[in-house]
Motif scaffolding. Structure first.
Motif, short mmCIF file in Angstrom:
data_model
loop_
_atom_site.label_atom_id
_atom_site.label_comp_id
_atom_site.label_asym_id
_atom_site.label_seq_id
_atom_site.Cartn_x
_atom_site.Cartn_y
_atom_site.Cartn_z
N UNK A 126 6.22 42.76 49.65
CA UNK A 126 6.49 42.26 51.00
C UNK A 126 5.83 41.21 51.37
N UNK A 127 6.63 40.13 51.93
CA UNK A 127 5.84 38.97 52.48
C UNK A 127 6.44 38.35 53.71
N UNK A 128 5.79 37.13 54.25
CA UNK A 128 6.42 36.60 55.53
C UNK A 128 7.62 35.89 55.01
N UNK A 129 8.14 35.66 53.91
CA UNK A 129 9.22 35.26 53.47
C UNK A 129 10.41 36.01 53.05
N UNK A 130 9.95 37.12 53.19
CA UNK A 130 10.83 38.17 52.85
C UNK A 130 10.68 39.14 51.51
N UNK A 131 11.22 40.04 50.90
CA UNK A 131 10.72 40.78 50.12
C UNK A 131 11.16 39.75 48.74
N UNK A 132 9.89 39.89 47.84
CA UNK A 132 9.91 39.17 46.58
C UNK A 132 9.87 40.23 45.43
N UNK A 133 11.09 40.22 44.68
CA UNK A 133 10.95 40.81 43.45
C UNK A 133 10.42 40.17 42.06
N UNK A 134 9.72 41.17 41.37
CA UNK A 134 9.23 40.47 40.17
C UNK A 134 9.54 41.49 39.00
N UNK A 135 10.32 40.78 37.90
CA UNK A 135 10.33 41.72 36.65
C UNK A 135 10.57 40.70 35.71
N UNK A 136 10.31 40.94 34.20
CA UNK A 136 10.09 40.22 33.28
C UNK A 136 10.88 39.35 32.88
#
Length: 225
Positions: A126-136
């Protein structure tokens, strides 16, 4: 095995994202200093492949104990977890993993447990820029497929950790959107510079440039906004 983890917003500091570290512990700390990273309130999210090739994979794995460091599972972590004597373990030995096979069996088990405990295949932050996804390596076209994935979704998890197909499509000029997420950050592909799709970024620049890419959430958002 934990596949996906939700990370709440950081209200005290900044979130940063780093490309494949590959055992380069000292380079990571130097680059963090250049970014003015605040260990008291900032967080660093690794796109995976924190081990192999570099000189201090164990120190990089020990970062998983730190409250400011988070890492998803890359293909090199997948190789580290492979059963002894398997084809994947053989590949690991020849892909920068010699250090692991020089460890005692007890130490190997400890390091495997670290990866199992702390490294899911994906984060949603969660961030003020929207949800950020991380995967390899690559993402399903609908992010919820990873959020809801089970261990028997073998092809999905394999693509997440190993596939270069999306990156190759983007290099050929194709564009497409990852749905249900603001943007996704990946590593894995040995790129010379940050490479973008509509809402994907690949930031694995170490092997090509000998530099680690570290972007703040704001910088990443500005790249794809």
């Amino acid at each position: 095995m934990q596949i996906h983890k939700n990370i709440p917003a950081n209200h005290k500091g900044q979130d940063f994202f780093v490309g494949d570290i590959h055992g380069e512990y000292d380079l990571l700390l130097t680059t963090l200093a250049q970014c003015q990273f605040n260990f008291e309130c900032d967080r660093l999210f690794s796109v995976g492949d924190i081990v192999d090739r570099g000189v201090d994979s164990i120190a990089c794995l020990e970062l998983l104990h730190k409250p400011w460091f988070y890492a998803v599972r890359g293909n090199h972590e997948e190789m580290l977890l492979a059963d002894e004597g398997s084809e994947l373990a053989r590949i690991h030995r020849n892909a920068g993993g010699e250090w692991f096979f020089q460890c005692s069996s007890q130490e190997q088990s400890r390091l495997k447990a670290l990866v199992e405990q702390y490294c899911p295949f994906a984060f949603t932050i969660e961030s003020k820029f929207g949800d950020i996804g991380v995967c390899h390596a690559s993402s399903p076209l609908y992010w919820s497929a990873l959020q809801n994935a089970h261990v028997d979704n073998i092809e999905l998890l394999k693509d997440c950790a190993w596939s270069t197909k999306q990156y190759q499509q983007v290099k050929k000029g194709e564009v497409f959107h990852i749905n249900e997420i603001t943007f996704v950050i990946h590593g894995h592909v040995n790129c010379a510079r940050v490479t973008t799709n509509l809402n994907q970024l690949w930031i694995d620049t170490l092997m090509r440039t000998r530099r680690l890419t570290i972007l703040s959430a704001q910088q990443a958002y500005m790249v794809i906004a």
